[in-house]
Each structure stands twice: as C-alpha cells, then as structure tokens.
Design an enzyme around this catalytic site. Structure first.
Site, PDB file in Angstrom:
ATOM      1  N   ASP A 289      54.074  19.691  87.815  1.00  0.00           N
ATOM      2  CA  ASP A 289      54.192  20.636  86.718  1.00  0.00           C
ATOM      3  C   ASP A 289      54.330  19.812  85.436  1.00  0.00           C
ATOM      4  O   ASP A 289      54.465  18.593  85.473  1.00  0.00           O
ATOM      5  CB  ASP A 289      55.391  21.570  86.945  1.00  0.00           C
ATOM      6  CG  ASP A 289      55.229  22.868  86.196  1.00  0.00           C
ATOM      7  OD1 ASP A 289      55.817  23.877  86.601  1.00  0.00           O
ATOM      8  OD2 ASP A 289      54.484  22.874  85.177  1.00  0.00           O
TER       9      ASP A 289
HETATM   10  C1  GLC Z   1      54.383  25.407  82.854  1.00  0.00           C
HETATM   11  C2  GLC Z   1      54.499  26.105  84.174  1.00  0.00           C
HETATM   12  C3  GLC Z   1      53.255  26.024  85.014  1.00  0.00           C
HETATM   13  C4  GLC Z   1      52.042  25.944  84.107  1.00  0.00           C
HETATM   14  C5  GLC Z   1      52.128  24.621  83.359  1.00  0.00           C
HETATM   15  C6  GLC Z   1      50.965  24.449  82.371  1.00  0.00           C
HETATM   16  O1  GLC Z   1      55.594  24.926  82.405  1.00  0.00           O
HETATM   17  O2  GLC Z   1      55.636  25.863  84.972  1.00  0.00           O
HETATM   18  O3  GLC Z   1      53.207  27.187  85.852  1.00  0.00           O
HETATM   19  O4  GLC Z   1      50.851  26.016  84.880  1.00  0.00           O
HETATM   20  O5  GLC Z   1      53.364  24.449  82.691  1.00  0.00           O
HETATM   21  O6  GLC Z   1      51.114  25.352  81.327  1.00  0.00           O
END
Ligand code: GLC
Length: 747
Positions: A289
């Site tokens: 993430d």
């Molecule tokens: C966010 C989320 C994830 C998302 C990523 C990109 O913090 O936790 O679900 O796909 O960052 O935006």
C-alpha cells in the site's frame, strides 16, 4: 505482364518483409525452442526470457511506483515521472521500451477511475455504487460487468493497473472503509471480489486484490497490530483471499498498512512467502500500500514492489526500494535470485493479463456504463422494513415531504482513495476534514441527479415539498401537513476514519424522530457506508438502505420508492441493535492521536458477523442476508447430498403478483454435533409471478472444515452435517442433513 520499376519495388519490398518475418520466426524457433513465438510461451517463460535480458538498473526500475502529484497532502510532481506523462495516476513505473515493457500506471479503484485532482483535464469517470451496495446485490455477473466497465475506462486513460478488489471482511461495523468492501462473509467477499477482478482483467488491465490482510479498521492503521488466532485467520480473511485468487488470478496482491500478530503484513514472511506464495502458489506480485514500507528488508520477506514511494518518505522518512535496496544488493544482502524473482513476478502479470498488448483506447460507451451503475444501484438497495408504506401510491395527488440528506442536490459517496469524480462533476462538495493524512479528502460529495428531482419525474400527480432538515421543529411542521414523509439519513464514511458509534451525524436521528412523531407515515432512506442504530425504527413505516448508490443512485431510489423497481438487495453485513452485541463494544485506539500505536484483538476469530450473533444468541437489528421485496417467495423440495462436500437443491417460487428477485441462502448449521453457522452458498434468482426455479448449491469444502494449522491442512469431521435454506442468517425456511466423510485436504 509488364513489370514496371514500381512493381519490382513493391514485389521486392513485400518479399523482403516476408523474408525478414520468416527469418525472425525461424531465428526464434532455431534458438533450440527456447524462444518460441511469444504467443506460444507461457507468461512465466516470457518473464524469464525478458528478465534475463535486463540490466540491473532496469530490474530495479520495476520495483517501485511513483505517486502522481497530490498538492493537498504536500506531494509535488516527481521528476522521475517524464514531463510528457500527462495522465498522472496513483502509481507510475517507467517502462523498458527496448524490451517491449510499457510504463505501468495504476489508479484507484473499485467504484470507478478516481481522480484526486491531479488530472484537471479529466472530466470524470463513471461513479459506480459502493462495493458494499454491490455486495448487497449478491450478483457476481453484475459485479463482473462493473469491473469490465471500470477496466475500459481505465484504458481510455492509459491506466493498465486498477487498485481494486477490496475484500477485507467487515469485522467491525465502525470501519470507515467498509463501503469499499463486499461483506462480513468470506465466501461472498471472495466470489464478488473475484468477479470484479475478472471484469477488469478481461479488459487487459491488471487488478489487485486488497488489502492483504486483516486491514479491518482504519484507526491508526499504520500503527495498528491486528491480533488473531492463525487458524481462524485462515478460515476467514485469508480464505477470502485464497478463494478469490483461485477464481480470478489477480495480477497483483496489495499488502496493507497494519501488522498481523506483531509483524507488518507488507513485510510478513509467514503470510507473504509461506502462505500466499508458498502454500497457495501465488505467481503474481505483491505491491505494498502507499506508505507501508519502512525498510528494504521487506524485499526479503515477500514484498515485490514499493508503491507510491514518496509516501514512505512522508511516513517513514525514506524510500525503501531505491538507494537502500540497491545498496543492499551491492553488499550481497539481496540475492540476485530474489531480485530476478521480484522482476519476473511483475513481468509475468504483465504478460498474463496482456498489458503489453495494447495502448490507450478511446472506445468507451459511457451511456452503457451509466446503465450498469443504475442496475447495480437498483439491485443493491435493501428494503429493511415495509409496513405497507411502499411502494408509494402514484396515481393520487399525494402531499409528499422530502426531508434532509441533501436530497434536493444528489446522493452521497464514501471518501478517501476510492472516491470518484463523476462525469460532469459533483452536484456539491462540503468540506468535513479531520485528523491524519486522509482528513484533506474527507468531504461530503454529492452526485446528481437528486432523489427529489427523480421523484418529481415519477410522481407527476404528487405535490412534492422539500425541507433541508436544518431544524427538527421546522421539518416536523412540514411533515405534519403532508400525506407521506420521505426522510433521508446520511453519514459520510471513508478511508482513515472509523465511526465513533452507530448514530447518524448532524442530529439526524433527532430529526427523523421528530418528523416521524409528527407524521407516522414516514419512510426513511439511509445513505451510509455501514449499519446505523435507528433509534426511531419503530416510529417509521419503511426503511430503505441505499448505501452510497453512485451516480445513478438518485434515480434508483426514486424508482424503488415509486414501485418502478422491486428491491432485491440483501444485507452483506449484520446490523447490530447496539455495539454491546458486537465482539468489541469499545474500539481500542478510537480517538487517540494519529500515530498512536494500537492493538486490536479480533478474538471473535472465525465467528465474524452473523456467526458471532449466532454463537452468542444475540438478535441483531437486521440479520445478514435480510431484505424485503414487493413480492413474496417460497422454498420447497429440498434435497441434500453428502460425501466429500454438501450439495443442496431446492425450488424457489415467486408467490406474489409482480416480478422480483430473491437471494436464497444455504447455511451450515451443525457440523457433526458442533453448532456452527457458515454461509455455504447463495444465488440471486429473478422470477416472474408464479415462476419457479430449481437452485443447486455445492459448497466449497473449506467452508465445512476447520483449518488445522499444525498439519497445514483442512479437516472435515466425519458425520452428520445439518444445513438450512434461509432468507437470512436468522430466518431458516428448509432444513436438511447429510453425512460427510471425515478427511484432511488442501492447504
Ligand atoms: C491508499 C489505500 C489503497 C489505495 C492506495 C492508492 O492509501 O489504502 O487502497 O489503492 O492508497 O491510492
């Protein structure tokens, strides 16, 4: 025939082209079959061949993605994104042109192609309903269609990775991101999550499944340690991922922010290397993430790509998979084989999904996509209560008061990385804000068309009045002089926040109580991303759970109220009467400053949601699987088979006077003498009045089993297993039993 100079040229040229093509083919084949034509090679073979040709610099370039500029959280455009890249995205990984590897550009996500403001020219994408609404449709085909539409809209922007497939279980009804997930149940989550991935990947766009694993609360998520019994974990959250992976082969798995049993999941050797890649044999790649990688050593623990590397600088003070990982490699701490494995996993997903086979496409039918969004909204709304108030009488000049919920402007959405800018823009945005990095994007987003405008279209004879619900007294006066009241209750939920309780914000519970006291003929429409407590429930005649219904939600709400559409949604999450009924009446860490370490013990283990209520003998406000219809359904002629698993067949009949769809559910209720409630399967069955359909459900054996962590296998007990066919987890209609042969199986 006289040949002219031009003819010879043309003949010569075409011959030359033919010879060179034959030459290339021959060269490829003469390489001792190693380099058969690309089409004939498996993704793994192609990945191995390509990776072998790469320089180390090229290898390292694939191990990161770079976040598009997000000024609202202080992230300027990164120089490593070439200046000619206009379509900024959540993650940019440079391509390797000489090897035919395109730049990899990822975007969010499950409700449509998002735009956090860094593509001012992007006039918006289809804003599909929230995943929890789609979960309530219990309709995998519908989910797949939505995924296909999202994949096509991603391609028009040149995005070849969608960060979709959120399948965390709804273990906590306060979790602000439940609107991005499908259910509290692992089977529903797996089946619908896989359908979404198949829809997206069917368009040649890689999809993730996320957030691996046990990312079930938002409270201090970067410092959250989720504690769970490992065997129970295998039977629930991990089983959802395991089945979804089997059913969809997602190109990537996104690891979450939290720890599990003391180890961050993004650097968790046991979960990534031993379970995901080892026991399950997952061949794709694990991306982190955004801001989940504090150290390069995660590369040794199963992480293949660091996402949004600027977020790790913000969160942990440094990028992990750039200089630090290169230095480790130079010092021999990162073995070459592991570096090659990381790259090959990324490449094999590129080849398996066909990302290298296409460029941006402009062909996309937005009207068709709106139809898909509308049909999803129609099928996912749940009629919770109806004391005869619905559908509305449409042929009389009713005085109807529409109250609150910004229902004169539009319907609301969830917030965070999943929020979609709809085509044509929002009908309104009201800043809410809040602590932590996600406070900047925490807004009341309103999607047109408004329920009020749509009701006016369907109820031409009615006299529709609107009151904003600004004060209960004022609203009650309008309610009093109306024939019918339609009161809207809304709650904005989203990433980075858990709800403090089950109430509606902004005094809406008092508002609804006041208007219902003034006029008992009150219908409530809820736009929330989670269950709410409804203290006014006994005072109102009908309740519709509309969730976050997407850009066509206003129309779908009006159609259901006016009876144009027969509601068919069923609850994918249990609605508790009170938090005291849940495993964690008090949520550890709630309200503590962002950055406070917190431990949440998921001691309910495998007894998530409806299973917990059954185990504790608690009666919820509304049960998992509950949902009413404007018609009625009967179940009959159950037959049950046993052996290695359970197969149950039964007949569903529409016994009412109008078309409708039912979702009969098959539950295990007792396993060889042990009371155990498990959803084994479901089917959404559309039927005309008087029509019947024979439904057969065969259970995935793992749903009947316990996981034996010592043996690393699943175990089904020998003996009689009891089942029920029900309208919900608490409403069994038919029961039966079958004998299962005891056995150990699977991994
Ligand atoms: C966010 C989320 C994830 C998302 C990523 C990109 O913090 O936790 O679900 O796909 O960052 O935006």
């Amino acid at each position: 025939m006289n040949f002219t100079r031009r003819d010879f040229w043309k003949l010569g040229t075409s011959t030359a082209i033919l010879i060179s093509a034959l030459g290339r083919q021959a060269a490829a084949q003469t390489a001792a079959g190693k380099d058969k034509t690309a089409a004939a090679q498996s993704p793994d073979e192609r990945a191995r061949i390509t990776e072998q040709k790469m320089t180390d610099d090229e290898r390292f370039s694939l191990l990161i993605s770079i976040f598009g500029s997000v000024p609202s959280i202080g992230i300027p455009r990164d120089k490593r994104i070439p200046a000619d890249v206009k379509n900024l995205s959540a993650g940019y990984t440079p391509g390797i042109r000489r090897l035919g590897i395109p730049a990899l550009q990822s975007s969010d996500a499950s409700m449509g192609v998002t735009n956090p403001g860094y593509r001012p020219y992007d006039k918006g994408a289809t804003a599909f309903p929230a995943s929890i609404l789609v979960g309530a449709s219990f309709n995998p085909q519908l989910v797949r269609e939505g995924g296909g539409a999202i994949g096509r809209e991603a391609r028009t922007r040149g995005f070849n990775i969608m960060l979709a497939g959120g399948i965390n279980l709804m273990r906590d009804v306060r979790n602000g991101r439940n609107y991005e997930y499908y259910s509290e149940d692992p089977w529903v989550s797996a089946v619908l999550g896989a359908a979404a991935v198949n829809g997206i990947q069917g368009e040649g766009v890689i999809s993730t499944l996320k957030h691996f694993t046990l990312n079930c609360n938002e409270t201090n998520r970067h410092w959250l340690d989720a504690i769970i019994d490992p065997d129970a974990h295998r039977e629930t959250d991990l089983l959802a991922f395991q089945i979804a992976i089997e059913h969809s082969q997602p190109g990537s798995i996104m690891s979450g922010y939290n720890k599990v049993n003391g180890e961050y999941v993004s650097g968790n050797h046991h979960l990534l290397n031993e379970v995901l890649k080892g026991a399950w044999g997952y061949k794709g790649y694990v991306m982190s993430d955004w801001g989940a990688v504090p150290e390069w050593q995660y590369a040794l623990k199963g992480l293949d790509q660091e996402s949004g590397i600027q977020m790790d600088v913000k969160q942990w003070g440094a990028e992990a998979f750039t200089d630090r990982l290169r230095a480790a490699y130079k010092e021999g701490k990162l073995p070459k084989e592991r570096l090659s494995d990381m790259v090959r996993r990324i490449l094999r997903s590129v080849y398996a999904v066909g990302v290298d086979n296409w460029g941006p496409t402009s062909k996309v039918d937005m009207a068709k996509h709106n139809e898909i969004a509308l049909e999803a909204a129609r099928q996912g709304m749940v009629l919770l209560k109806n004391d005869g108030a619905l559908p509305l009488v449409t042929d009389k000049p009713l005085k109807i008061a529409v109250i609150g919920g910004h229902a004169q402007e539009g319907v609301i959405s969830g917030t965070g990385s999943g929020a979609v800018l709809p085509v044509g823009g929002f009908a309104g945005v009201v800043k809410i804000g809040g602590p932590g990095i996600m406070g900047a994007g925490r807004n009341l987003f309103l999607y047109p068309p408004s329920p009020l405008a749509e009701l006016k279209k369907l109820l031409p004879k009615a006299e529709l009045d609107f009151d904003p619900g600004y004060t209960p007294t004022e609203a009650a006066l309008m309610a009093k002089r109306s024939d019918v009241v339609i009161a809207f209750g809304i709650r904005v939920e989203g990433e980075g926040f858990d709800n403090a309780d089950l109430s509606l914000p902004w005094g809406q519970d008092a508002l609804i109580d006041a208007v219902a006291s003034a006029n008992p003929n009150t219908i409530v429409v809820l736009e929330t991303g989670n269950p709410v407590s409804m203290p006014w429930r006994d005072k109102v005649k009908a309740i519709i759970q509309a969730w976050y219904p997407g850009q066509a939600g206003g129309q779908a709400i009006a159609e259901i109220l006016a009876g144009r559409v027969n509601p068919s949604g069923r609850l994918p999450i249990t609605f508790p009467a009170d938090l005291k009924q849940t495993p964690r009446p008090e949520l550890a860490g709630l309200g503590t400053p962002w950055g406070t370490p917190v431990t949440i013990r998921y001691d309910e283990g495998a007894e998530v949601g409806y299973r917990w209520f059954a185990q504790k003998g608690e009666k919820p406000l509304y049960a998992f699987g509950h949902g009413l219809s404007y018609t009625s359904f009967a179940y009959a002629d159950l037959s049950v088979g046993g052996g290695e698993t359970i197969t149950a067949s039964f007949t569903v009949t529409n016994t009412g006077k109008r078309d409708g769809a039912d979702v009969p559910q098959l539950y295990l209720t007792d396993a060889a003498g042990e009371r155990r409630l498990r959803l084994l399967g479901f089917e959404r069955v559309p039927l005309k009045p008087g029509e019947s359909k024979r439904v057969t459900v065969t259970a995935d054996p793992r749903l009947l089993a316990r996981f034996d962590g010592k043996a690393g296998r699943w175990r089904i007990a020998e003996g009689t297993h009891r089942i029920a066919v029900g309208r919900s987890a608490e409403d069994s209609v038919l029961t039966g039993e079958a004998n299962l042969t005891g056995r150990m199986f699977g991994v």
